[in-house]
Write an enzyme that holds these catalytic residues in place. Structure first.
Site, PDB file in Angstrom:
ATOM      1  CE  LYS A  22      44.328  31.451  -0.531  1.00 50.77           C
ATOM      2  NZ  LYS A  22      45.293  30.347  -0.520  1.00 50.77           N
ATOM      3  CG  ASN A  23      42.866  27.606  -0.331  1.00 42.97           C
ATOM      4  OD1 ASN A  23      43.628  28.306  -0.998  1.00 42.97           O
ATOM      5  ND2 ASN A  23      42.993  27.456   0.980  1.00 42.97           N
ATOM      6  CB  CYS A 116      55.816  27.693   3.720  1.00 46.68           C
ATOM      7  SG  CYS A 116      54.265  28.511   4.025  1.00 46.68           S
ATOM      8  NE  ARG A 121      51.860  24.803   3.354  1.00 54.13           N
ATOM      9  CZ  ARG A 121      51.078  25.719   2.802  1.00 54.13           C
ATOM     10  NH1 ARG A 121      51.394  26.984   2.898  1.00 54.13           N
ATOM     11  NH2 ARG A 121      49.986  25.387   2.163  1.00 54.13           N
ATOM     12  CG  ASP A 304      43.471  27.824   5.869  1.00 57.55           C
ATOM     13  OD1 ASP A 304      44.649  27.708   6.257  1.00 57.55           O
ATOM     14  OD2 ASP A 304      43.083  27.412   4.753  1.00 57.55           O
ATOM     15  NE  ARG A 397      49.881  34.174  -1.283  1.00 53.69           N
ATOM     16  CZ  ARG A 397      50.176  33.089  -0.572  1.00 53.69           C
ATOM     17  NH1 ARG A 397      50.952  33.195   0.469  1.00 53.69           N
ATOM     18  NH2 ARG A 397      49.717  31.917  -0.918  1.00 53.69           N
TER      19      ARG A 397
END
Ligand code: EPU
Length: 417
Positions: A22-23, A116, A121, A304, A397
């Protein structure tokens, strides 16, 4: 709202295929704004965040074609420079369109990402970097507006490594006039793959993967075919799930080079790990050793993966300490783990002491963000009884078909509508 129900106690066994990252995909897809032509992406994961960035590009005028695992983006049709609140609020990474828009069109208006769950952030380093490249920035009515006739290469120093900040400025600098140097840049594999893709499109970038990236601006980029790299966080999540359930799984289609920190820590926790060219076998041990972790920018231990390791440590022998140093509020999952019988105490908001318990007990729990949802899924896999996780839209997500993949590994997991 969908929920996930898991009955714990099964060892994960078998093989699982890792999806595209994803990133890595998000900045790559945003980079198609820089190109007056069609980019074809493959190994694209089917995720809510990917849909969000596609809808944003379509709103800007790009033509997108989706087929399984593929996304074609034709940026030649972009005729709008404004990323609207309703699209940006769904995903903070939408800020990644700011650099490319101002670089190609000399003007961008992007809704300011809001708060967030995991931290404040801010995007101040994205903005000061663009200012250094000659853009005039203003913030009005919740929108960031950036203007420049043509960006001009410059020296940019980051106070701390920022992943999307480095990506935004690297993309912007590719079309700037002259040379830019990004210092104290982020070094994540997602930065390297973006630089490689941009170079394939005609950019002149050197040093990606180190703290100093040099970009010689070019007048324009051209179309290219881009393959998304495997998701290192999905890989790590399955590794922890295997270790926690005392399972034995082969994780295929991954990139072992990207997960050195995760491999070392899991080995220290007692798991047996065999590394092959593009796959990894993880065999869990009956006794999980307690280990200490501090999250850091790459190549340090990834924030993460912090939540997933915390779940593993809840059933380790002895005490472990987890120091979250990247985000200031990334322990919300700890409160949910407490409800499942974990013994965790938190100091100064970012240091968790975990005393291992014999077992977790199932409970209704709530996901607060993407990686927290993964930690609760792993908790559900090891807990006694049936755990129900709500707010799984967070998980959708960033984890492609997670319940299907876990079911194939033998987990008792189902989605309830
Ligand atoms: N920061 C600032 N100012 C800025 C930018 C960042 O103070 O202008 C701070 C942040 O508040 C944070 C630190 O710098 O304390 C590092 O944040 P970074 O900018 O690197 O995070 P990001 O780019 O917003 C990406 C990933 C995150 C991942 C972090 C850290 C994407 C789309 N997102 O976020 O992924 O946690 O890097 O590795 O690449 C996830 O996938 O669940 C996720 C949150």
């Amino acid at each position: 709202m969908d929920k996930i129900q898991i009955t714990g106690g099964r060892k994960l066994q078998g093989e699982v295929n890792i999806s595209g990252a994803k990133n890595a995909a998000l900045p790559l897809i945003a980079s198609s704004i820089l190109v007056n032509g069609k980019i074809c992406f493959t190994n694209v994961p089917d995720l809510m965040d990917i849909t969000s960035i596609r809808l944003l590009l379509e709103d800007l005028g790009a033509e997108c074609n989706v087929s399984p695992g593929c996304l074609e983006v034709d940026g030649s049709l972009i005729d709008k420079i404004e990323a609207e609140y309703d699209l940006v609020r769904k995903m903070r990474a939408s800020i990644l369109v700011l650099g490319p828009l101002v670089a190609r069109f000399g003007h961008a208006k992007v809704s300011m990402p809001g708060g967030c769950a995991i931290g404040a952030r801010p995007v101040n380093m994205h903005l000061s970097g663009l200012e250094a490249l000659g853009a005039t920035i203003s913030i009005e009515h919740g929108y960031i507006e950036a203007k420049a006739d043509r960006l001009v290469g410059s020296e940019i120093y980051f106070d701390m490594p920022t992943v999307t900040g480095t990506e935004n400025l690297m993309m912007a600098a590719t079309l700037a006039k002259g040379k830019s140097v990004l210092r104290n840049a982020a070094r994540e594999p997602e930065i390297v793959t973006l630089a490689q893709a941009l170079n394939k499109m005609g950019a002149k970038i050197e040093g990606a993967g180190t703290a100093i990236i040099t970009i010689e601006g070019v007048k324009e980029l051209h179309p290219a075919d881009i393959k998304i790299i495997p998701d290192r966080i999905e890989t790590g999540t399955f590794m922890v799930a295997a270790a926690a359930t005392c399972g034995d799984i082969l994780i295929k289609g991954c990139e072992p080079d990207h997960i050195g920190g995760i491999i070392s820590k899991l080995k220290a926790a007692g798991a047996i790990i065999e590394i092959f060219k593009d796959s990894i076998r993880v065999v869990g041990s009956k006794t999980i050793q307690s280990i200490d972790i501090k999250t850091l920018p790459y190549p340090g231990f990834p924030t993460d993966m912090q939540a997933q390791f915390m779940t593993l440590m809840t059933i380790a022998t002895g005490n472990s300490m987890i120091h979250e140093s990247v985000f200031e509020n990334r322990f919300i999952h700890a409160n949910e783990l407490l409800r499942m019988g974990a013994d965790i105490s938190i100091r100064n908001g970012n240091i968790a002491s975990i005393r291992g318990v014999k077992e977790l007990q199932a409970a209704p729990v709530m996901a607060s963000d993407l990686r927290a949802s993964a930690s609760l899924v792993i908790a559900g896999l090891i807990a006694k009884g049936t755990t129900t996780i709500s707010r799984v839209y967070h998980m959708d997500r960033g984890y492609e078909a997670i319940e299907k993949k876990l079911s194939l590994l033998g987990a008792d997991i189902k989605r309830m509508k």
